[in-house]
Design a protein around this motif. Structure first.
Motif, mmCIF file in Angstrom:
data_model
loop_
_atom_site.group_PDB
_atom_site.id
_atom_site.type_symbol
_atom_site.label_atom_id
_atom_site.label_comp_id
_atom_site.label_asym_id
_atom_site.label_seq_id
_atom_site.Cartn_x
_atom_site.Cartn_y
_atom_site.Cartn_z
ATOM 1 N N SER A 173 6.802 -31.472 -50.652
ATOM 2 C CA SER A 173 6.143 -30.874 -51.816
ATOM 3 C C SER A 173 4.634 -31.037 -51.624
ATOM 4 N N ASP A 174 3.863 -30.423 -52.502
ATOM 5 C CA ASP A 174 2.404 -30.626 -52.479
ATOM 6 C C ASP A 174 2.087 -32.117 -52.507
ATOM 7 N N GLU A 175 2.789 -32.833 -53.409
ATOM 8 C CA GLU A 175 2.503 -34.260 -53.578
ATOM 9 C C GLU A 175 2.782 -35.036 -52.289
ATOM 10 N N THR A 176 3.879 -34.662 -51.590
ATOM 11 C CA THR A 176 4.238 -35.339 -50.335
ATOM 12 C C THR A 176 3.128 -35.201 -49.304
ATOM 13 N N ILE A 177 2.710 -33.982 -49.038
ATOM 14 C CA ILE A 177 1.731 -33.781 -47.958
ATOM 15 C C ILE A 177 0.362 -34.338 -48.353
ATOM 16 N N ARG A 178 0.042 -34.251 -49.634
ATOM 17 C CA ARG A 178 -1.247 -34.801 -50.079
ATOM 18 C C ARG A 178 -1.295 -36.309 -49.848
ATOM 19 N N LYS A 179 -0.161 -36.957 -50.150
ATOM 20 C CA LYS A 179 -0.083 -38.401 -49.965
ATOM 21 C C LYS A 179 -0.189 -38.768 -48.477
ATOM 22 N N LEU A 180 0.531 -38.011 -47.641
ATOM 23 C CA LEU A 180 0.493 -38.275 -46.193
ATOM 24 C C LEU A 180 -0.924 -38.116 -45.649
ATOM 25 N N LEU A 181 -1.609 -37.074 -46.108
ATOM 26 C CA LEU A 181 -2.970 -36.812 -45.621
ATOM 27 C C LEU A 181 -3.978 -37.829 -46.145
ATOM 28 N N ARG A 182 -3.709 -38.313 -47.363
ATOM 29 C CA ARG A 182 -4.607 -39.349 -47.902
ATOM 30 C C ARG A 182 -4.479 -40.625 -47.063
ATOM 31 N N HIS A 183 -3.289 -40.839 -46.515
ATOM 32 C CA HIS A 183 -3.034 -42.050 -45.737
ATOM 33 C C HIS A 183 -3.655 -41.981 -44.341
ATOM 34 N N SER A 184 -3.387 -40.885 -43.605
ATOM 35 C CA SER A 184 -3.988 -40.735 -42.274
ATOM 36 C C SER A 184 -3.901 -39.276 -41.833
ATOM 37 N N LEU A 185 -4.597 -38.963 -40.751
ATOM 38 C CA LEU A 185 -4.559 -37.610 -40.191
ATOM 39 C C LEU A 185 -3.631 -37.539 -38.976
ATOM 40 N N ALA A 186 -2.888 -38.605 -38.729
ATOM 41 C CA ALA A 186 -1.953 -38.605 -37.597
ATOM 42 C C ALA A 186 -0.710 -37.797 -37.966
ATOM 43 N N THR A 187 0.080 -37.420 -36.969
ATOM 44 C CA THR A 187 1.316 -36.680 -37.210
ATOM 45 C C THR A 187 2.326 -37.596 -37.902
ATOM 46 N N ALA A 188 2.878 -37.112 -39.004
ATOM 47 C CA ALA A 188 3.857 -37.894 -39.773
ATOM 48 C C ALA A 188 5.236 -37.751 -39.139
ATOM 49 N N THR A 189 6.158 -38.599 -39.565
ATOM 50 C CA THR A 189 7.525 -38.503 -39.035
ATOM 51 C C THR A 189 8.502 -38.247 -40.179
ATOM 52 N N LEU A 190 9.589 -37.553 -39.839
ATOM 53 C CA LEU A 190 10.620 -37.228 -40.829
ATOM 54 C C LEU A 190 11.880 -38.002 -40.477
ATOM 55 N N ASP A 191 12.357 -38.815 -41.404
ATOM 56 C CA ASP A 191 13.653 -39.474 -41.179
ATOM 57 C C ASP A 191 14.519 -39.276 -42.420
ATOM 58 N N LYS A 192 15.619 -40.006 -42.498
ATOM 59 C CA LYS A 192 16.574 -39.762 -43.587
ATOM 60 C C LYS A 192 15.974 -40.039 -44.976
ATOM 61 N N ASP A 193 14.922 -40.818 -45.017
ATOM 62 C CA ASP A 193 14.266 -41.093 -46.308
ATOM 63 C C ASP A 193 13.106 -40.139 -46.604
ATOM 64 N N GLY A 194 12.944 -39.134 -45.750
ATOM 65 C CA GLY A 194 11.867 -38.174 -45.970
ATOM 66 C C GLY A 194 10.693 -38.412 -45.036
ATOM 67 N N TRP A 195 9.544 -37.836 -45.394
ATOM 68 C CA TRP A 195 8.351 -37.916 -44.553
ATOM 69 C C TRP A 195 7.691 -39.274 -44.673
ATOM 70 N N ARG A 196 7.225 -39.795 -43.549
ATOM 71 C CA ARG A 196 6.597 -41.098 -43.523
ATOM 72 C C ARG A 196 5.323 -41.042 -42.684
ATOM 73 N N ASP A 197 4.287 -41.705 -43.156
ATOM 74 C CA ASP A 197 3.036 -41.723 -42.406
ATOM 75 C C ASP A 197 2.790 -43.117 -41.856
ATOM 76 N N THR A 198 2.780 -43.212 -40.537
ATOM 77 C CA THR A 198 2.572 -44.525 -39.913
ATOM 78 C C THR A 198 1.231 -44.564 -39.176
ATOM 79 N N GLY A 199 0.463 -43.484 -39.335
ATOM 80 C CA GLY A 199 -0.805 -43.383 -38.613
ATOM 81 C C GLY A 199 -1.862 -44.326 -39.155
ATOM 82 N N LYS A 200 -2.886 -44.499 -38.334
ATOM 83 C CA LYS A 200 -4.008 -45.335 -38.731
ATOM 84 C C LYS A 200 -4.994 -44.473 -39.535
#
Ligand SMILES: [Zn+2]
Length: 192
Positions: A99-126
């Motif tokens: 959703s908009d909220e998902t990607i906004r949150k991921l981008l607020r966290h880092s600009l690295a490529t996020a990963t998708l697993d069974k719990d949804g999108w996750r941002d582990t980038g620096k």
């Protein structure tokens, strides 16, 4: 040189070596346009039988009727004479996974490529990330058929789109290669 860069340059050398379409006119010969998703599994030239010079193909994430997609469609008819348009979304679209909220949150966290697993999108980038994502309408998809209907309707009702251009709605099945019409969309997109 990057491996991909080298591959592209070699592929193009081969293509240009056998190229015999240098005399094509700018307006699409078959006078139609396709708006579709950028998904790598979709090859509109092949699934819809297009050759160079046949049609306009406008692509973005989701094949959505964004303001910029409409800008291209208006140029397509107004200056280059297309007379029929296809909106083609597809099954298993990545735009259904966030959703908009998902990607906004991921981008607020880092600009690295996020990963998708069974719990949804996750941002582990620096970090740092950026809040700029908050200002973009990502045009995600909740329900695939609804999204096709919505996009056909937006194009149909747009003040810069003439009523005599029919707009057809389709979903391309990535598992079978088949185009499935969305009759409610095509109905809404009928020319008048
Ligand atoms: Zn897609």
């Amino acid at each position: 040189m990057s491996k991909i860069l080298e591959e592209i340059i070699n592929a193009n050398t081969a293509y240009a070596g056998a190229f015999d379409k240098g005399e094509l006119a700018m307006p699409p010969a078959r006078r139609f346009a396709i708006l579709t998703c950028m998904d790598a599994r979709l090859d509109p030239a092949r699934f819809a039988g297009l050759a160079e010079g046949d049609a306009h193909v406008i692509r973005n994430a989701g094949g959505r009727a964004s303001d910029d997609a409409i800008r291209s469609l208006v140029i397509s008819y107004k200056l280059l004479g297309t007379r029929e348009w296809f909106v083609i979304h597809h099954t298993n679209c990545g735009m259904e996974t966030f959703s908009d909220e998902t990607i906004r949150k991921l981008l607020r966290h880092s600009l690295a490529t996020a990963t998708l697993d069974k719990d949804g999108w996750r941002d582990t980038g620096k970090g740092p990330g950026s809040v700029e994502g908050d200002y973009i309408d990502w045009l995600t998809i909740q329900e695939p058929r609804e999204a096709v209907i919505e996009d056909v309707q937006r194009i149909r009702l747009h003040p810069l789109v003439p009523r005599d251009i029919p707009v057809y709605g389709f979903i391309y099945d990535v598992s079978s290669g088949r185009l499935m019409e969305v009759p409610e969309a095509t109905e809404l997109g009928k020319a008048a």
